[in-house]
Write a protein that holds these residues in place. Structure first.
Motif, mmCIF file in Angstrom:
data_model
loop_
_atom_site.group_PDB
_atom_site.id
_atom_site.type_symbol
_atom_site.label_atom_id
_atom_site.label_comp_id
_atom_site.label_asym_id
_atom_site.label_seq_id
_atom_site.Cartn_x
_atom_site.Cartn_y
_atom_site.Cartn_z
ATOM 1 N N THR A 141 -117.680 45.134 -55.312
ATOM 2 C CA THR A 141 -118.176 45.850 -54.361
ATOM 3 C C THR A 141 -119.632 45.350 -54.031
ATOM 4 O OG1 THR A 141 -116.718 47.571 -55.090
ATOM 5 C CG2 THR A 141 -118.468 48.238 -53.496
ATOM 6 N N CYS A 142 -120.157 45.234 -52.754
ATOM 7 C CA CYS A 142 -121.277 44.629 -52.240
ATOM 8 C C CYS A 142 -122.179 45.919 -52.309
ATOM 9 C CB CYS A 142 -121.300 44.260 -51.061
ATOM 10 S SG CYS A 142 -122.884 43.606 -50.242
ATOM 11 N N PRO A 143 -123.388 46.046 -53.058
ATOM 12 C CA PRO A 143 -124.276 47.092 -53.050
ATOM 13 C C PRO A 143 -125.396 46.809 -52.033
ATOM 14 C CG PRO A 143 -124.669 45.507 -54.892
ATOM 15 C CD PRO A 143 -123.691 44.997 -54.054
ATOM 16 N N VAL A 144 -124.975 46.784 -50.853
ATOM 17 C CA VAL A 144 -126.148 46.794 -49.850
ATOM 18 C C VAL A 144 -126.024 47.844 -48.840
ATOM 19 C CG1 VAL A 144 -127.413 45.187 -48.086
ATOM 20 C CG2 VAL A 144 -126.497 44.292 -50.293
ATOM 21 N N CYS A 145 -124.876 47.785 -48.217
ATOM 22 C CA CYS A 145 -124.980 49.120 -47.164
ATOM 23 C C CYS A 145 -123.721 49.664 -46.956
ATOM 24 C CB CYS A 145 -125.103 48.253 -45.500
ATOM 25 S SG CYS A 145 -123.527 47.647 -45.286
ATOM 26 N N GLY A 146 -123.713 50.905 -46.341
ATOM 27 C CA GLY A 146 -122.786 51.675 -46.325
ATOM 28 C C GLY A 146 -121.211 51.521 -46.340
ATOM 29 N N SER A 147 -121.057 50.023 -45.524
ATOM 30 C CA SER A 147 -119.555 49.695 -45.571
ATOM 31 C C SER A 147 -119.142 49.375 -46.676
ATOM 32 C CB SER A 147 -119.769 48.425 -44.844
ATOM 33 O OG SER A 147 -120.260 48.495 -43.550
ATOM 34 N N LEU A 148 -119.791 49.174 -47.740
ATOM 35 C CA LEU A 148 -119.299 48.748 -49.226
ATOM 36 C C LEU A 148 -118.241 47.933 -49.245
ATOM 37 C CD1 LEU A 148 -119.428 52.014 -51.468
ATOM 38 C CD2 LEU A 148 -120.958 50.106 -51.599
ATOM 39 N N CYS A 149 -118.286 47.017 -48.592
ATOM 40 C CA CYS A 149 -117.203 45.848 -48.701
ATOM 41 C C CYS A 149 -116.768 45.665 -50.107
ATOM 42 C CB CYS A 149 -117.605 44.527 -48.199
ATOM 43 S SG CYS A 149 -118.221 45.000 -46.281
ATOM 44 N N ASP A 150 -115.394 45.766 -50.523
ATOM 45 C CA ASP A 150 -115.234 45.572 -51.938
ATOM 46 C C ASP A 150 -114.145 44.393 -52.106
ATOM 47 O OD1 ASP A 150 -112.896 46.762 -50.469
ATOM 48 O OD2 ASP A 150 -112.593 48.349 -52.090
ATOM 49 N N ALA B 275 -119.023 38.000 -48.416
ATOM 50 C CA ALA B 275 -120.085 38.666 -48.211
ATOM 51 C C ALA B 275 -120.723 38.229 -46.847
ATOM 52 C CB ALA B 275 -121.248 38.787 -49.041
ATOM 53 N N CYS B 276 -121.723 39.125 -46.084
ATOM 54 C CA CYS B 276 -122.389 38.749 -44.903
ATOM 55 C C CYS B 276 -123.637 38.428 -45.405
ATOM 56 C CB CYS B 276 -122.466 39.873 -43.907
ATOM 57 S SG CYS B 276 -123.414 41.088 -44.549
ATOM 58 N N GLY B 277 -124.566 38.004 -44.344
ATOM 59 C CA GLY B 277 -125.757 37.411 -44.755
ATOM 60 C C GLY B 277 -126.381 38.339 -45.382
ATOM 61 N N PRO C 295 -123.201 44.283 -40.960
ATOM 62 C CA PRO C 295 -122.613 43.247 -40.560
ATOM 63 C C PRO C 295 -121.057 42.826 -40.489
ATOM 64 C CG PRO C 295 -124.871 42.552 -41.611
ATOM 65 C CD PRO C 295 -124.394 44.040 -42.066
ATOM 66 N N ARG C 296 -120.524 43.521 -41.603
ATOM 67 C CA ARG C 296 -119.038 43.356 -41.674
ATOM 68 C C ARG C 296 -118.319 44.330 -40.966
ATOM 69 N NH1 ARG C 296 -116.961 41.508 -47.020
ATOM 70 N NH2 ARG C 296 -115.185 40.886 -45.646
ATOM 71 N N HIS C 297 -118.862 45.576 -40.693
ATOM 72 C CA HIS C 297 -118.104 46.730 -40.216
ATOM 73 C C HIS C 297 -117.175 46.513 -39.219
ATOM 74 C CE1 HIS C 297 -117.655 51.032 -38.781
ATOM 75 N NE2 HIS C 297 -118.128 51.146 -40.170
HETATM 76 S S1 SF4 Z 1 -121.191 44.601 -44.467
HETATM 77 FE FE1 SF4 Z 1 -122.367 43.040 -45.774
HETATM 78 S S2 SF4 Z 1 -124.120 44.140 -46.715
HETATM 79 FE FE2 SF4 Z 1 -122.450 45.615 -45.873
HETATM 80 S S3 SF4 Z 1 -121.382 46.032 -47.753
HETATM 81 FE FE3 SF4 Z 1 -120.333 44.558 -46.295
HETATM 82 S S4 SF4 Z 1 -120.921 42.560 -47.532
HETATM 83 FE FE4 SF4 Z 1 -122.383 44.106 -48.085
#
Ligand code: SF4
Lengths: 481, 129
Positions: free
Chosen positions: A8-17, A34-36, A157-159
């Motif tokens: 799970t990406c710990p950056v934004c609220g989209s939490l891509c897992d 992951a995005c940039g 970015p990946r939303h």
């Molecule tokens: S959109 Fe990018 S920053 Fe946000 S959770 Fe997904 S990979 Fe991470």
């Protein structure tokens, strides 16, 4: 070489897992999916971090032992009459829970970063309620996606690719090919304009020359609309971009509500938008099968604040008389939703909780940190995984740094530079596991993929030790007295 | 020149942040003011020249850059960060949240004033005993 999948990406609220990570010798060497933003966090987190606890002595931050730093922090907090505990959106739910216990123990105010981003959304959801669902539902079913005052291209970015317009849902196809066509047309038009400008033609036509909504909006397929005060990247890829004048979102929302209810509007334009355009837009919204309105801080931070959200929610409620429509805030930090959720289980309130009376009290505007700081009432602070010195207005920061500041953060920030005690912590979601809530309130596990450097404890452990030390100091003073 | 000041997140600011808030890259990504090219012409500023943004609450010097999202006459955009926070009001109108978007401001060329680095900025504006 171990590849770790489903991280799970710990950056934004989209939490891509769905992130895949290649680890070599306890180092992240490659990141897939992951995005940039996500990728630069995974690859660079270790380059610029704190490794030793620091304590301010004679005006300078000097290295100290963890024991010394815990003792000093506990003394500051136990002594304080009205401390604030702020941050929490970049840490795990487990750490937040300990933070709440600490706030109760020392009679402080605990507030999270939603106070300065989606606080107004929370207030208006409490006022009028809202209809919502999970991102999975939207991915498979939504045929109309509206982003209002939000720029996912830059902030999430990946939303769009994972949950909305560019994702292949079970009942809704992705529309990325339309975007490509759209983009090349846009580029060609720009090139033409530039050529016209350079040549002797005096009055070059402007890009905005077309009137009315594009025909794609009246198709059955999925469509995406962006409403904002400026043309963002996200606006470029949308089927339609509606530009409103700054601070006039409220007017546009109210006008749309009127049109949705079939009322007449006695004006030619609202906030710079022709009423005919709004009429067509209302038709598109009524005509969809499953619409979703994502709103960002563009609505909560501009004039009207929570009242903007009130009307947005009411508009969605009106739309539900004709079709299915839902609304969702675009939450920024990866666990800001979790900080609201945990705070609500433990205290009954989502943020700005004041324990100074011994029981939780909640009154944003009074018990929210920016207000407390602006009035200069607090006398110490504990900041966890956040950077108020960089993001609070100047007057608030002046009062924050005047009093002792304790910071728990893996990285040096403007706030750690102004702190009195600094704890280097491990990165949640990379070096420590935990739980975080996605923006649609789905809890997801954060993984530990590498070992933290020695001496870096997790936020939760540091907080537990401070809490134990505060209790010890309290016992000692009770015995003396 | 009177402008409406908008703030927000950008991809570069988000990435710059991950390189460390004390990095050059972070400074370059947030101590900037994205302006409409026509406005820049009117003020006689070129790309990367310094401008001063002033509100009723303070002022700060940042670099002007051409906005890729023009036209947006008399609106300027600055990414969130310690520089722009210096000109924001701490009034929340009873909501807990200061107004960070759509603030009235004054933007003017500042050829002689430097863009402060983060440590300088903190030292200049905030005292720590
Ligand atoms: S959109 Fe990018 S920053 Fe946000 S959770 Fe997904 S990979 Fe991470």
């Amino acid at each position: 070489m171990p590849i770790i999948s489903n991280v799970t990406c710990p950056v934004c609220g989209s939490l891509c897992d769905d992130i895949e990570i290649l680890v070599e010798n306890n180092k992240v060497v490659k990141v897939k999916n992951a995005c940039g933003l996500g990728e630069s966090k995974f690859l660079n987190y270790n380059g610029h971090r704190l490794r030793k606890p620091l304590i301010r002595k004679n005006g300078e931050l000097v290295e100290a032992s963890i024991k010394e730093a815990i003792r000093r922090s506990a003394e500051i907090l136990a002594d304080a009459a009205y401390p604030i505990l702020y941050g929490w959106s970049n840490t795990s739910c487990e750490a937040i829970r300990v933070g709440l216990e600490l706030a109760e123990e020392i009679g402080g105010v605990i507030d999270n970063t939603s106070t300065v981003c989606h606080g107004p959304s929370v207030l208006s959801i409490q006022d009028v309620g809202y209809s919502t669902c999970t991102l999975g539902q939207i991915r498979h079913r939504a045929d109309l996606v509206i982003y209002w005052g939000s720029n996912p291209w830059s902030a999430h970015p990946r939303h769009i690719e994972r949950y909305t317009a560019f994702t292949q849902g079970r009942f809704q196809a992705s529309i990325w090919y339309r975007y490509l066509a759209h983009l090349s047309a846009y580029r060609a038009r720009r090139r033409l304009l530039r050529a016209l400008k350079l040549s002797s033609v005096r009055e070059a036509p402007t890009i905005e020359a077309e009137a009315g909504l594009p025909p794609t909006l009246f198709r059955k397929e999925r469509k995406m609309i962006v409403v904002d005060v400026r043309r963002t990247r996200t606006a470029d890829i949308a089927d339609y971009f509606l530009q409103v004048e700054p601070n006039k979102d409220y007017e546009v929302l109210e006008a749309l509500r009127a049109l949705i209810r079939d009322e007449e509007i006695d004006m030619d334009t609202v906030a710079g938008v022709p009423v005919e355009t709004l009429e067509e837009l209302a038709d598109v919204m009524i005509g969809c099968k499953f619409g979703v309105l994502f709103f960002g801080v563009g609505l909560t931070m501009s004039m009207g604040k929570l009242r903007n959200i009130d009307t947005a929610i009411c508009m969605v409620r009106d739309l539900n008389r004709y079709t299915k429509f839902i609304i969702m805030p675009m939450r920024g930090h990866f666990n800001v939703t979790g900080s609201n959720v945990v705070s609500t289980w433990q205290t009954g309130y989502p943020y700005a909780v004041d324990f100074s009376h011994g029981y939780p009290r909640y009154n944003p505007g009074e018990t929210s940190v920016v207000d407390i700081l602006a009035r200069g009432e607090s006398d110490a602070s504990l900041i966890v995984a956040s950077d108020p010195v960089a993001h609070f207005p100047k007057a608030a920061v002046e009062n924050l740094v005047r009093n002792p500041v304790i910071v728990i953060d893996p990285e040096p920030t403007p706030t750690t530079l102004m702190a009195d005690v600094v704890f280097p912590s491990s990165f949640v979601g990379i070096e420590t596991e935990g739980t975080a809530y996605r923006m649609d309130h789905v809890p997801l596990p954060l993984k530990k993929i590498v070992e933290p450097p020695s001496g870096c404890l997790s936020d939760m452990e540091i907080l537990q030790r401070i809490l134990a030390e505060v209790r010890k100091i309290k016992r000692e003073t009770a015995e003396v007295a | 020149m009177k402008v409406t000041l908008l703030t927000g997140r950008t991809l570069r600011q988000g990435q710059g942040k991950e390189y460390g808030k004390l990095s050059e890259r972070y400074l370059k990504s947030v101590a900037v003011c994205e302006m409409d090219p026509d406005d820049m012409k009117r003020l006689g500023i070129r790309e990367n020249e310094n401008v001063k943004i002033a509100t009723n609450y303070g002022s700060v010097v940042v670099k002007a850059v051409k906005s890729l999202r023009a036209p947006h006459p008399s609106a300027v955009f600055v990414p969130y960060g310690p520089w722009i926070s210096l000109v924001m009001s701490s009034k929340t109108h009873g909501t807990g949240m200061p107004s960070l978007k759509g603030v009235t401001a004054e933007v003017n060329p500042a050829p002689t004033e430097p863009v402060l680095s983060l440590p300088e900025l903190l030292k200049r504006h905030f005292k720590k005993e």
